[in-house]
Design a protein around this motif. Structure first.
Motif, PDB file in Angstrom:
ATOM      1  N   LYS A  91      52.405  80.338  18.496  1.00  0.00           N
ATOM      2  CA  LYS A  91      50.986  81.034  17.207  1.00  0.00           C
ATOM      3  C   LYS A  91      50.155  79.990  16.729  1.00  0.00           C
ATOM      4  O   LYS A  91      51.237  79.409  16.254  1.00  0.00           O
ATOM      5  CB  LYS A  91      51.622  82.437  16.679  1.00  0.00           C
ATOM      6  CG  LYS A  91      52.369  83.838  17.731  1.00  0.00           C
ATOM      7  CD  LYS A  91      52.476  85.143  17.655  1.00  0.00           C
ATOM      8  CE  LYS A  91      53.015  86.238  17.855  1.00  0.00           C
ATOM      9  NZ  LYS A  91      52.306  85.681  18.545  1.00  0.00           N
ATOM     10  N   ASP A 121      40.042  83.966  17.397  1.00  0.00           N
ATOM     11  CA  ASP A 121      41.022  84.239  18.306  1.00  0.00           C
ATOM     12  C   ASP A 121      40.040  84.073  19.544  1.00  0.00           C
ATOM     13  O   ASP A 121      40.211  85.033  21.110  1.00  0.00           O
ATOM     14  CB  ASP A 121      40.516  86.237  19.028  1.00  0.00           C
ATOM     15  CG  ASP A 121      42.376  86.114  18.606  1.00  0.00           C
ATOM     16  OD1 ASP A 121      43.196  85.759  19.432  1.00  0.00           O
ATOM     17  OD2 ASP A 121      42.094  88.136  19.582  1.00  0.00           O
ATOM     18  N   ARG A 180      47.988  80.643  20.297  1.00  0.00           N
ATOM     19  CA  ARG A 180      46.938  81.978  20.137  1.00  0.00           C
ATOM     20  C   ARG A 180      47.481  83.075  19.343  1.00  0.00           C
ATOM     21  O   ARG A 180      49.311  82.471  19.319  1.00  0.00           O
ATOM     22  CB  ARG A 180      47.055  82.889  22.112  1.00  0.00           C
ATOM     23  CG  ARG A 180      47.924  83.067  22.588  1.00  0.00           C
ATOM     24  CD  ARG A 180      47.885  84.178  23.975  1.00  0.00           C
ATOM     25  NE  ARG A 180      48.923  84.244  24.595  1.00  0.00           N
ATOM     26  CZ  ARG A 180      48.829  84.377  26.039  1.00  0.00           C
ATOM     27  NH1 ARG A 180      48.064  84.482  26.875  1.00  0.00           N
ATOM     28  NH2 ARG A 180      50.063  84.695  26.649  1.00  0.00           N
ATOM     29  N   LYS A 235      47.337  85.980  16.416  1.00  0.00           N
ATOM     30  CA  LYS A 235      47.098  85.883  14.545  1.00  0.00           C
ATOM     31  C   LYS A 235      48.967  86.238  14.151  1.00  0.00           C
ATOM     32  O   LYS A 235      49.492  86.602  14.666  1.00  0.00           O
ATOM     33  CB  LYS A 235      47.017  87.218  14.311  1.00  0.00           C
ATOM     34  CG  LYS A 235      44.838  87.219  15.019  1.00  0.00           C
ATOM     35  CD  LYS A 235      44.498  87.472  13.966  1.00  0.00           C
ATOM     36  CE  LYS A 235      42.797  87.426  14.848  1.00  0.00           C
ATOM     37  NZ  LYS A 235      41.674  87.448  13.706  1.00  0.00           N
TER      38      LYS A 235
END
Ligand code: UDP
Length: 241
Positions: free
Chosen positions: A187, A211, A239, A241
């Motif tokens: 992340k 994003d 990738r 959040k």
């Protein structure tokens, strides 16, 4: 053209300056540039729209020169000029392969390239031209990683492909630590928290806020970029959040 079946229609490829020189060398290595060009042409032939942000570290890095005493702004201006030299080398190699290209620069240099204008860049992409984005953001104190994030947002790229000489992100330097472990997925926040060497923090933050995923992979392996774009799970994807 089979673009309808592909996971991505428009991508941004960030090529670090290192990819322009041969192993252990500096400057431009023509074999390396031809390899890059033929990999890029391969994905353009699939019908994928591709914008390439070129680095300049094989020729000049502003931060390194400033550590040796040079004024940072002058040094960064030289670094941005270095990206233009790489851009011209890549453009030449692509055109030798009959690949339609346009180079756009953030610092005006009319005799050599078009100025970067977002709508014009999008128009070239729609016409299936490979666009080469040189000159970074046009501002000192930035990097071409940040340029890649910024242009990806502006141009509506669905993914940033970060081409390196390592096959993904590791928890330690795989060249020095034999037990280093490769991440398949991370992340954005993990990259920032653990200070993992993917792209600089400004570039990562921009991708996180908007994003846009980043795939880090080894572009020295022939066919890898095509594999990534056909959905094969190679490298590391950042990738979420
Ligand atoms: N640079 C800059 N502003 C930008 C992008 C790049 O001043 O928006 C300068 C900076 O000096 C940098 C050099 O250009 O060191 C080359 O870019 P970078 O280090 O990002 O290249 P890479 O590491 O990808 O080869």
């Amino acid at each position: 053209m089979e673009s309808a079946k592909l996971p991505f229609k428009r991508v941004l490829l960030k090529v670090t300056g290192e990819a322009f020189c041969d192993k252990g060398a500096q400057g431009i290595g023509f074999g390396s540039v031809r390899h890059l060009a033929s990999e890029i042409k391969g994905i353009a032939n699939l019908g994928i729209e591709i914008a390439v942000v070129v680095g300049g570290g094989n020729i000049f890095r502003g931060s390194e020169a400033s550590e040796k005493g040079m004024d940072r702004v002058s040094a960064d201006n030289m670094g941005m000029m270095a990206t233009m030299i790489n851009g011209l080398a890549l453009q030449n190699a692509l055109e030798e392969m009959d690949c339609d290209t346009r180079m756009l620069t953030a610092i005006d240099i009319h005799q050599l390239a078009e100025p970067y204008v977002r709508r014009r860049a999008i128009r070239h992409l729609e016409k299936d031209r490979v666009i080469i984005l040189a000159g970074g953001t046009g501002n000192p104190y930035f990097t071409t990683d940040t340029t890649a994030s910024l242009r990806a947002m502006e141009l509506g790229a669905q993914v940033i492909l970060k081409a390196t000489k390592v096959d993904g992100i590791y928890d330690a330097d795989p060249m020095k630590v034999s037990t280093a472990r490769k991440y398949k997925e991370l992340k954005f926040i993990d990259v920032l928290r653990d200070n993992l060497k993917v792209m600089d923090a400004a570039a990562i933050s921009l991708c996180m806020e908007n994003d846009v995923p980043i795939i880090v992979f080894d572009m020295t392996v022939t066919g890898n970029i095509k594999r990534v774009l056909l959905g094969e799970k190679i490298g590391t994807i950042v990738r979420g959040k």
